[in-house]
Design a protein around this motif. Structure first.
Motif, PDB file in Angstrom:
ATOM      1  N   GLY A 287       0.788  -1.157  -0.052  1.00  0.00           N
ATOM      2  CA  GLY A 287      -0.041  -0.075   0.232  1.00  0.00           C
ATOM      3  C   GLY A 287       1.010   1.402  -0.031  1.00  0.00           C
ATOM      4  N   LEU A 288       0.645   2.170  -0.790  1.00  0.00           N
ATOM      5  CA  LEU A 288       1.356   3.355  -0.922  1.00  0.00           C
ATOM      6  C   LEU A 288       0.051   4.762  -1.010  1.00  0.00           C
ATOM      7  CD1 LEU A 288       3.647   2.914  -4.138  1.00  0.00           C
ATOM      8  CD2 LEU A 288       4.224   2.794  -1.761  1.00  0.00           C
ATOM      9  N   ASP A 289       0.313   5.346   0.197  1.00  0.00           N
ATOM     10  CA  ASP A 289      -0.389   6.704   0.382  1.00  0.00           C
ATOM     11  C   ASP A 289       0.148   7.819   0.044  1.00  0.00           C
ATOM     12  OD1 ASP A 289      -2.598   8.353   0.943  1.00  0.00           O
ATOM     13  OD2 ASP A 289      -2.713   7.671   3.106  1.00  0.00           O
ATOM     14  N   ILE A 290       0.144   8.369  -1.010  1.00  0.00           N
ATOM     15  CA  ILE A 290       0.868   9.646  -1.293  1.00  0.00           C
ATOM     16  C   ILE A 290       0.043  10.739  -0.994  1.00  0.00           C
ATOM     17  CG2 ILE A 290       1.874  10.696  -3.447  1.00  0.00           C
ATOM     18  CD1 ILE A 290       1.893   8.251  -4.916  1.00  0.00           C
ATOM     19  N   GLY A 291       0.766  11.421  -0.077  1.00  0.00           N
ATOM     20  CA  GLY A 291       0.034  12.814   0.385  1.00  0.00           C
ATOM     21  C   GLY A 291       0.866  14.102  -0.049  1.00  0.00           C
ATOM     22  N   GLY A 292       0.405  15.208   0.269  1.00  0.00           N
ATOM     23  CA  GLY A 292       1.264  16.394  -0.174  1.00  0.00           C
ATOM     24  C   GLY A 292       2.258  16.750   0.660  1.00  0.00           C
ATOM     25  N   THR A 293       2.468  16.065   1.832  1.00  0.00           N
ATOM     26  CA  THR A 293       3.508  16.447   2.877  1.00  0.00           C
ATOM     27  C   THR A 293       4.405  15.128   2.871  1.00  0.00           C
ATOM     28  OG1 THR A 293       2.195  17.850   4.126  1.00  0.00           O
ATOM     29  CG2 THR A 293       4.207  17.025   5.072  1.00  0.00           C
ATOM     30  N   SER A 294       3.694  13.890   2.920  1.00  0.00           N
ATOM     31  CA  SER A 294       4.586  12.513   3.105  1.00  0.00           C
ATOM     32  C   SER A 294       3.889  11.647   2.365  1.00  0.00           C
ATOM     33  CB  SER A 294       4.702  12.293   4.619  1.00  0.00           C
ATOM     34  OG  SER A 294       3.534  12.115   5.056  1.00  0.00           O
ATOM     35  N   VAL A 295       4.680  10.303   2.187  1.00  0.00           N
ATOM     36  CA  VAL A 295       3.991   9.272   1.540  1.00  0.00           C
ATOM     37  C   VAL A 295       4.268   8.261   2.624  1.00  0.00           C
ATOM     38  CG1 VAL A 295       4.579   7.392  -0.046  1.00  0.00           C
ATOM     39  CG2 VAL A 295       4.783  10.050  -0.614  1.00  0.00           C
ATOM     40  N   LYS A 296       3.178   7.500   2.812  1.00  0.00           N
ATOM     41  CA  LYS A 296       3.133   6.356   3.935  1.00  0.00           C
ATOM     42  C   LYS A 296       3.063   5.080   3.020  1.00  0.00           C
ATOM     43  CE  LYS A 296      -0.526   8.488   5.667  1.00  0.00           C
ATOM     44  NZ  LYS A 296      -0.285   9.870   5.400  1.00  0.00           N
ATOM     45  N   TYR A 297       3.790   4.049   3.776  1.00  0.00           N
ATOM     46  CA  TYR A 297       3.596   2.602   2.822  1.00  0.00           C
ATOM     47  C   TYR A 297       3.818   1.739   4.019  1.00  0.00           C
ATOM     48  CZ  TYR A 297       8.765   2.822   2.971  1.00  0.00           C
ATOM     49  OH  TYR A 297      10.031   2.651   3.391  1.00  0.00           O
ATOM     50  N   GLY A 298       3.504   0.482   3.238  1.00  0.00           N
ATOM     51  CA  GLY A 298       3.343  -0.591   4.099  1.00  0.00           C
ATOM     52  C   GLY A 298       3.038  -1.861   3.467  1.00  0.00           C
ATOM     53  N   LEU A 299       2.928  -3.112   4.063  1.00  0.00           N
ATOM     54  CA  LEU A 299       2.483  -4.572   3.680  1.00  0.00           C
ATOM     55  C   LEU A 299       1.123  -4.467   4.370  1.00  0.00           C
ATOM     56  CD1 LEU A 299       3.620  -7.070   2.415  1.00  0.00           C
ATOM     57  CD2 LEU A 299       4.272  -7.862   4.334  1.00  0.00           C
ATOM     58  N   VAL A 300       0.214  -5.025   3.397  1.00  0.00           N
ATOM     59  CA  VAL A 300      -1.112  -5.069   3.716  1.00  0.00           C
ATOM     60  C   VAL A 300      -1.630  -6.482   3.016  1.00  0.00           C
ATOM     61  CG1 VAL A 300      -3.327  -4.019   3.413  1.00  0.00           C
ATOM     62  CG2 VAL A 300      -1.450  -2.601   2.997  1.00  0.00           C
ATOM     63  N   ASP A 301      -2.288  -7.431   4.012  1.00  0.00           N
ATOM     64  CA  ASP A 301      -2.761  -8.375   3.814  1.00  0.00           C
ATOM     65  C   ASP A 301      -4.158  -8.466   3.052  1.00  0.00           C
ATOM     66  OD1 ASP A 301      -4.450  -8.591   5.699  1.00  0.00           O
ATOM     67  OD2 ASP A 301      -3.042  -9.751   7.042  1.00  0.00           O
ATOM     68  N   GLU A 302      -4.606  -9.413   2.637  1.00  0.00           N
ATOM     69  CA  GLU A 302      -5.900  -9.610   2.146  1.00  0.00           C
ATOM     70  C   GLU A 302      -7.125  -9.553   3.176  1.00  0.00           C
ATOM     71  OE1 GLU A 302      -6.544 -14.510   2.009  1.00  0.00           O
ATOM     72  OE2 GLU A 302      -5.696 -13.603   0.298  1.00  0.00           O
ATOM     73  N   ASN A 303      -6.989  -9.289   4.471  1.00  0.00           N
ATOM     74  CA  ASN A 303      -7.764  -8.674   5.302  1.00  0.00           C
ATOM     75  C   ASN A 303      -7.657  -7.698   5.774  1.00  0.00           C
ATOM     76  OD1 ASN A 303      -9.034 -11.630   5.473  1.00  0.00           O
ATOM     77  ND2 ASN A 303      -7.393 -12.242   6.820  1.00  0.00           N
ATOM     78  N   GLY A 304      -6.776  -6.646   5.140  1.00  0.00           N
ATOM     79  CA  GLY A 304      -6.675  -5.283   5.333  1.00  0.00           C
ATOM     80  C   GLY A 304      -5.742  -4.845   6.619  1.00  0.00           C
ATOM     81  N   VAL A 305      -4.959  -6.066   7.119  1.00  0.00           N
ATOM     82  CA  VAL A 305      -4.089  -5.705   8.365  1.00  0.00           C
ATOM     83  C   VAL A 305      -2.796  -4.975   7.579  1.00  0.00           C
ATOM     84  CG1 VAL A 305      -2.733  -7.001   9.958  1.00  0.00           C
ATOM     85  CG2 VAL A 305      -5.289  -7.831   9.646  1.00  0.00           C
ATOM     86  N   VAL A 306      -2.229  -4.197   8.302  1.00  0.00           N
ATOM     87  CA  VAL A 306      -1.198  -3.492   7.867  1.00  0.00           C
ATOM     88  C   VAL A 306       0.021  -3.631   8.610  1.00  0.00           C
ATOM     89  CG1 VAL A 306      -0.338  -1.171   7.037  1.00  0.00           C
ATOM     90  CG2 VAL A 306      -2.522  -1.706   7.057  1.00  0.00           C
ATOM     91  N   SER A 307       1.181  -4.009   7.982  1.00  0.00           N
ATOM     92  CA  SER A 307       2.634  -4.230   8.901  1.00  0.00           C
ATOM     93  C   SER A 307       3.626  -3.478   8.109  1.00  0.00           C
ATOM     94  CB  SER A 307       2.714  -5.623   9.018  1.00  0.00           C
ATOM     95  OG  SER A 307       2.858  -6.310   7.701  1.00  0.00           O
ATOM     96  N   ASN A 308       4.718  -3.613   8.740  1.00  0.00           N
ATOM     97  CA  ASN A 308       5.747  -2.807   8.232  1.00  0.00           C
ATOM     98  C   ASN A 308       5.828  -1.502   7.777  1.00  0.00           C
ATOM     99  OD1 ASN A 308       5.978  -6.393   7.412  1.00  0.00           O
ATOM    100  ND2 ASN A 308       8.068  -5.524   8.447  1.00  0.00           N
ATOM    101  N   LYS A 309       4.938  -0.648   8.572  1.00  0.00           N
ATOM    102  CA  LYS A 309       4.938   0.632   8.021  1.00  0.00           C
ATOM    103  C   LYS A 309       5.987   1.708   7.995  1.00  0.00           C
ATOM    104  CE  LYS A 309       1.299   1.167  10.745  1.00  0.00           C
ATOM    105  NZ  LYS A 309       0.096   1.708  11.444  1.00  0.00           N
TER     106      LYS A 309
END
Length: 299
Positions: free
Chosen positions: A6-28
């Protein structure tokens, strides 16, 4: 279990992480957005993908959340505060450089999708999602579907005019009155000899009795409340969900709801109506990543 990036590109920062098929985010993780440097920002995105692939090389796709008008094929008609990405096909570029199936989604749409999947909008069929960040993003969900409009521009609530400004009309828009960065922080810094870059400082100064902070927050809540009431009477949602970092502040949610109620009661045509109060997004800053990955899973 399938894994995605998952990559969330914002005007100030980019957040990213590993997302599984249940929507659980890790390694942010996150990095600063090079909003004026297309090549540099693309390199940073690819590096983030490679970093996550090094952690788990079984990833099968990339979900990207970002501001702007996003076409179905990944072409960015506009790109909000990330101006260097305007009029490029980000999906094609990332697929070519990473070899992974990619889906691009407007950030507010992604947040709305995530909240419907595993967040505050579960079981709600008609709702409005607002994301307050550098600007104001929005999504309109009707009968469980994102309403995109004829040109994929639906939900650009930040462009709504909520205050008068005869010199520059856009300065009276919800973006410049209701966003966290170009709204609240910008207006505070216009008048303060101690400028800030974090909205939390403004709340702290108001709590400590600073008159300027109190007055700017009062004006901020009023503009935001008017914009939200305009949306509520136009679309009759069952809920209004607000995301973005500021939504983590319970004082903000409470004070905004108080102002919405005050404005509603002073409007003779709607003071008898039961309009929904706003509630904070459950998924907080992970919503963009989660919603974008959902779109990859179901593409």
């Amino acid at each position: 279990m399938k894994k995605y990036i998952g990559l969330d590109i914002g005007g100030t920062s980019v957040k990213y992480g590993l997302v599984d098929e249940n929507g659980v985010v890790s390694n942010k993780d996150s990095f600063k957005t090079k909003a004026e440097d297309k090549a540099g920002l693309l390199d940073d995105l690819v590096a983030a993908v490679e970093k996550i692939k090094a952690i788990d090389n079984s990833v099968v796709g990339i979900g990207v959340s970002m501001p702007g008008v996003v076409q179905e094929d990944g072409f960015l008609t506009t790109s909000g505060a990330v101006k260097c990405f305007t009029e490029i096909n980000l999906r094609e570029i990332l697929e070519t450089r990473t070899g992974l199936k990619t889906k691009i989604e407007n950030d507010a749409n992604a947040a709305a999708i995530a909240e419907k999947w595993i967040g505050s909008a579960q079981g709600i069929h008609d709702y409005i999602s607002l994301v307050l960040g550098t600007g104001v993003g929005g999504a309109l969900v009707i009968n469980d579907q994102i309403y995109r409009g004829a040109h994929a521009r639906s939900g650009e609530f930040g462009w709504m005019i909520v205050e008068d400004d005869d010199i520059d009309v856009e300065m009276g828009s919800l973006n410049f009155r209701g966003a966290t960065v170009i709204g609240l922080i910008r207006r505070y810094n216009q008048f303060s000899d101690q400028p800030v870059d974090d909205a939390r400082v403004i709340f702290e100064r108001a709590d400590n009795g600073e008159v300027l902070a109190k007055n700017v927050l009062k004006s901020y809540y009023h503009s935001l409340a008017k914009g939200i009431i305009n949306l509520e009477v136009s679309f009759d949602p069952a809920a209004v969900i607000i995301g973005g970092g500021i939504s983590n502040n319970t004082e903000f949610i409470e004070d905004l709801n108080e102002e919405i109620e005050r404005v509603r009661k002073s409007h003779n045509s709607i003071n008898h109506l039961d309009l929904p109060l706003v509630k904070a997004a459950k998924l907080k800053n992970d919503a963009g990543m989660i919603g974008a990955v959902y779109q990859v899973i179901h593409a």
